[in-house]
Each structure stands twice: as C-alpha cells, then as structure tokens.
Design a protein around this motif. Structure first.
Motif, short mmCIF file in Angstrom:
data_model
loop_
_atom_site.label_atom_id
_atom_site.label_comp_id
_atom_site.label_asym_id
_atom_site.label_seq_id
_atom_site.Cartn_x
_atom_site.Cartn_y
_atom_site.Cartn_z
N THR A 47 0.81 -1.20 0.00
CA THR A 47 0.00 0.00 0.00
C THR A 47 0.86 1.26 0.00
OG1 THR A 47 -0.14 0.23 2.41
CG2 THR A 47 -1.68 -1.29 1.36
N TYR A 68 -4.12 -0.42 -3.75
CA TYR A 68 -4.98 0.41 -2.92
C TYR A 68 -5.18 -0.26 -1.57
CZ TYR A 68 -8.69 3.72 -1.78
OH TYR A 68 -9.43 4.70 -1.18
N GLN A 138 -5.86 3.57 -7.15
CA GLN A 138 -7.20 4.05 -6.84
C GLN A 138 -8.15 2.89 -6.57
OE1 GLN A 138 -7.85 7.89 -7.00
NE2 GLN A 138 -5.84 7.18 -6.37
#
Length: 218
Positions: A47, A68, A138
């Motif tokens: 992440t 994400y 995203q």
C-alpha cells in the motif's frame, strides 16, 4: 520484523496449549504464525501507507505503493484460495492462489510504471515543469491512477484511466456522484492537470498560511 519471532512464539504457545505433544505442536504453530505475520507485513508493504518494518528500532516507513488500501480483487483471490484450500485440503490450491496473488501484484507494478511514463509524457507535452511523477493506486480498478507531480509550493495532479474507457457507472440520479467520480479518470491523451498550491489559492491568505506552516510549534 524485529518483533516477529516473539509474536510467533506467543501465538504458537496459545495455539499449542491444548494440544499434545505440546512441544511439537508449539514448533509447528510458531512457524505457521511467523508465516502469517510475515504475509501481513508483506501485504502492508504493497500500500501507499506502507509499514514500519523495523519498528521499534526505526520509525521509517517502507512501501511499494502498487495496491490500494482495500483491493477487492486481491482480497477476493486470497479469500477464495483460503476457502477452497480448507474445503479440499489440497496443498496445490494454496500454491496456485499465492501464484495468482503474486501475478496480480506484479501486474499492478507494471501498470504503475506505465502510469508514471504516461504522466511524464503528458506533462512534457503540456509544457509543465516537473522533477518526478508519483502514481497512486485508486479504488476503482488496477487501471485507474492518481498522478502527482510534486513541487515545493505547489503540485500538479491528474486522474488517469489506462484503458481509456467511458465510465461504466450509469449517469442516473441515484448513481450520479459515482458517475462523476469515475468520469474524472481520463485517457492518456486528454489528462486534465490541476495545480494545487501549498499555501492556498488566495494570494491575500498565502502569507498567513506560510507563517503557520513554518511555525515550529505546528
């Protein structure tokens, strides 16, 4: 990583407390616990937030930034593998799941590198000076990226859809906010770069914002 052996032994001891022979069970449970903790650390590294790998010796965060924070595809592969492996008791299913996860993360890494290339080319074409481009994953898909070209007092940002598809969310009254969110991601040839100023968009407030930002107490 520093505390991993201790936690593995503690968790292993709890798991082996009701098992005989306990010492043999402790070793097996501690190894399984260590693998589980290590896999969690590895997942955190994917992440943008990363993790403090060497805590408490160091507070430095390490991250790859390819995935994400909550990735439904990655979670789905992991959960599906776990369920199938527990029901079938076949080890090759676990190996197949680990291979699928590794392939998916590698694909995300390649897509991130491609997004950075696209962002740099778009900035050059638009005559925008920059030093580097950051691509943030995203929540919508592995092909959607937020691009940031950071600067000292302002940065430029844009939203990229590597597939270049139209939003799949219908533009209805109920789903309009999601439609607008999905429509913000543009194809490579039509990126919309927006400048964001560190001290605000209003010149009359910039000096006040700067003095607060540079205040040691802040």
């Amino acid at each position: 990583l520093v505390l991993l052996p201790l936690w593995a032994l503690l968790i292993g001891a709890c798991a082996a407390a009701a098992t005989a022979p306990r010492m043999q069970a402790l070793v097996a449970a501690a190894i399984a616990s260590a693998v589980g903790i290590a896999s969690h650390i590895a997942a955190d590294l994917l992440t943008v937030y990363g993790t403090m790998v060497f805590y408490p010796l160091s507070l430095a965060r390490v991250q790859l930034g390819t995935t994400y924070l909550v990735d439904p595809v990655l979670a789905g592969i992991a959960l599906g593998t776990l369920v199938l492996a527990l029901r079938s008791r076949r080890r090759w299913i676990s190996c197949l799941g680990i291979g699928a996860l590794s392939t998916y993360v590698a694909l995300q890494g390649l897509l991130q590198a491609r997004a950075i290339e696209v962002g740099a080319a778009s900035l050059r074409a638009g005559g925008i000076a920059f030093e580097r481009v950051i691509a943030l994953p995203q929540p919508f898909s592995a092909f959607s990226w937020k691009l940031i070209a950071p600067g000292l007092e302002r940065h430029h940002q844009a939203y990229l859809d590597l597939l270049g598809l139209q939003p799949i969310v219908p533009d209805t009254a109920l789903l309009r906010p999601l439609h607008r969110m999905a429509a913000a991601y543009r194809p490579a040839g039509s990126l919309d770069w927006q400048a964001k100023h560190l001290f605000g968009e209003r010149p009359e407030a910039a000096e006040t914002a700067r003095s607060l930002w540079e205040d040691p107490r802040f």
